[in-house]
Design a protein around this motif. Structure first.
Motif, mmCIF file in Angstrom:
data_model
loop_
_atom_site.group_PDB
_atom_site.id
_atom_site.type_symbol
_atom_site.label_atom_id
_atom_site.label_comp_id
_atom_site.label_asym_id
_atom_site.label_seq_id
_atom_site.Cartn_x
_atom_site.Cartn_y
_atom_site.Cartn_z
ATOM 1 N N TYR A 1 1.037 -1.132 0.055
ATOM 2 C CA TYR A 1 0.058 0.008 0.049
ATOM 3 C C TYR A 1 0.931 1.420 0.050
ATOM 4 N N GLU B 1 2.689 0.634 -4.259
ATOM 5 C CA GLU B 1 1.456 1.506 -4.906
ATOM 6 C C GLU B 1 1.649 2.993 -4.882
ATOM 7 N N ASN C 1 -7.536 4.399 -2.299
ATOM 8 C CA ASN C 1 -6.559 3.352 -1.557
ATOM 9 C C ASN C 1 -7.115 2.570 -0.878
ATOM 10 N N SER D 1 -8.033 -0.409 -3.232
ATOM 11 C CA SER D 1 -6.967 -0.978 -3.792
ATOM 12 C C SER D 1 -6.263 -1.976 -2.847
ATOM 13 N N THR E 1 -5.899 -5.765 -3.398
ATOM 14 C CA THR E 1 -4.590 -6.507 -3.054
ATOM 15 C C THR E 1 -4.647 -7.807 -1.905
#
Length: 138
Positions: free
Chosen positions: A25, A29, A49, A52, A56
């Motif tokens: 994170y 990314e 965020n 995502s 993930t």
């Protein structure tokens, strides 16, 4: 706490997964910077965020369930998957491993795709008996 060793081990394993997710994170990314001024912009950026990060975590879980992390790291698996390209003219159905729409994909990537259920494996031919057929007695 007085825990059973297996519970402590599983808890540590889950904690390590969280650490990997947060590392991905923040560093991989680049999601730790917002560069936004307004409240709604910051909230929106953090929401993206968060989504995502959840995705993930699900990817890591799927890769772990397919037992791909025994031989390779998460980053190696993702690099291999990034090399799997398909032509845009390919049908939207689940692809076959050896159809003509793959572009420059090697066999190790096909194995990963098959284990993850992202590609249909080629049916293996039935095994034949070895040796000569038995003689018929008269």
């Amino acid at each position: 706490m007085d825990l059973e060793p297996i519970i402590a081990y599983r808890t540590y394993s889950d904690r390590w997964l969280l650490e990997l997710i947060f590392k991905r994170y923040k560093s991989d990314e680049c999601l730790d910077l917002t560069n936004n001024q307004g409240d709604f912009s910051v909230i929106g950026a953090e929401f993206v965020n968060f989504i995502s990060t959840v995705i993930t975590a699900r990817i890591v879980k799927k890769i772990e369930d397919a037992e791909l992390l025994k031989d390779e790291s998460y980053a190696d698996v993702m690099d291999d998957l990034a090399s799997a390209w398909r032509k845009t003219s390919a049908p939207l159905t689940l692809p076959d491993t050896k159809d003509e729409y793959w572009v420059h994909t090697n066999n190790s990537v096909f194995e990963i795709l098959e284990k993850l259920g992202l590609s249909k494996p080629i049916p293996k031919p039935e095994s034949k008996k070895t040796g000569r057929p038995a003689k018929k007695s008269c």
